[in-house]
Design a protein around this motif. Sequence first.
Motif, PDB file in Angstrom:
ATOM      1  N   GLU A  32       0.772  -1.335   0.073  1.00 12.02           N
ATOM      2  CA  GLU A  32      -0.022   0.049  -0.078  1.00 12.02           C
ATOM      3  C   GLU A  32       0.727   1.302  -0.091  1.00 12.02           C
ATOM      4  N   THR A  33       2.072   1.131   0.353  1.00  9.22           N
ATOM      5  CA  THR A  33       3.051   2.310   0.574  1.00  9.22           C
ATOM      6  C   THR A  33       4.290   2.468  -0.520  1.00  9.22           C
ATOM      7  N   VAL A  34       4.295   1.421  -1.193  1.00  4.23           N
ATOM      8  CA  VAL A  34       5.351   1.370  -2.386  1.00  4.23           C
ATOM      9  C   VAL A  34       5.426   2.431  -3.156  1.00  4.23           C
ATOM     10  N   GLN A  35       4.214   3.184  -3.453  1.00  2.00           N
ATOM     11  CA  GLN A  35       4.396   4.380  -4.399  1.00  2.00           C
ATOM     12  C   GLN A  35       5.193   5.585  -3.669  1.00  2.00           C
ATOM     13  N   ASP A  36       5.476   5.397  -2.396  1.00  2.00           N
ATOM     14  CA  ASP A  36       6.464   6.558  -1.585  1.00  2.00           C
ATOM     15  C   ASP A  36       7.801   6.384  -1.870  1.00  2.00           C
ATOM     16  N   ILE A  37       8.248   5.074  -2.414  1.00  2.00           N
ATOM     17  CA  ILE A  37       9.654   5.007  -2.607  1.00  2.00           C
ATOM     18  C   ILE A  37      10.592   6.251  -3.242  1.00  2.00           C
ATOM     19  N   PRO A  38       9.936   6.754  -4.355  1.00  2.00           N
ATOM     20  CA  PRO A  38      10.462   7.766  -5.008  1.00  2.00           C
ATOM     21  C   PRO A  38      10.908   8.778  -4.135  1.00  2.00           C
ATOM     22  N   ALA A  39      10.256   9.102  -2.950  1.00  2.00           N
ATOM     23  CA  ALA A  39      10.534  10.212  -2.265  1.00  2.00           C
ATOM     24  C   ALA A  39      11.882   9.755  -1.433  1.00  2.00           C
ATOM     25  N   LEU A  40      12.214   8.529  -1.057  1.00  2.00           N
ATOM     26  CA  LEU A  40      13.320   8.219  -0.458  1.00  2.00           C
ATOM     27  C   LEU A  40      14.438   8.659  -1.575  1.00  2.00           C
TER      28      LEU A  40
END
Length: 164
Positions: A32-40
């Motif tokens: 559910e949160t994998v789309q937040d990887i680019p922020a890393l």
Amino acid sequence: MDEQKRVEVAEPRFEHGHFLLIAGFRDRFTKETVQDIPALWEKLIPHIGNIPGQKGEVTYGVCSNFDGNGGFDYMAGVEIRKLDDFPQEKYPWIEILPRQYAVFEHKGSLELLPQTLEYIYKTWLPASEYKGLNAPELERYSADFNPKLKTGKLEICVPVEKKT
């Protein structure tokens, strides 16, 4: 029904990886949160070239600590030479042990990366003579990798061993 985009993935090459120390930024993700990887990655970019002991310009995405329910740790980082006097409180790090990898080249947009991974794990791996290991998986981005221009190379390094 949404039509899933198809990706073409060439057969992998096999290589025996060497010991690596990867340092950068890490967080825990789920399906559910994998789309937040680019922020890393956005957090890492200003630090590239300034991380003490950085070795080369290749960057790595490291997936580890899989929980079997879709949760995993992800690190966006660079290779470092050693941990002596390394600011570990600023940059978390992970040790990658030498092992055999099936190395796949991802072609196309990063938006298609989930489809490439799905092909590797749900199609190629079950049909191959290999089994995946419970060990860190690497995404290796070439020094000239530019996701906006779609230049450079992205390799997915899957830890494997022959089925017995």
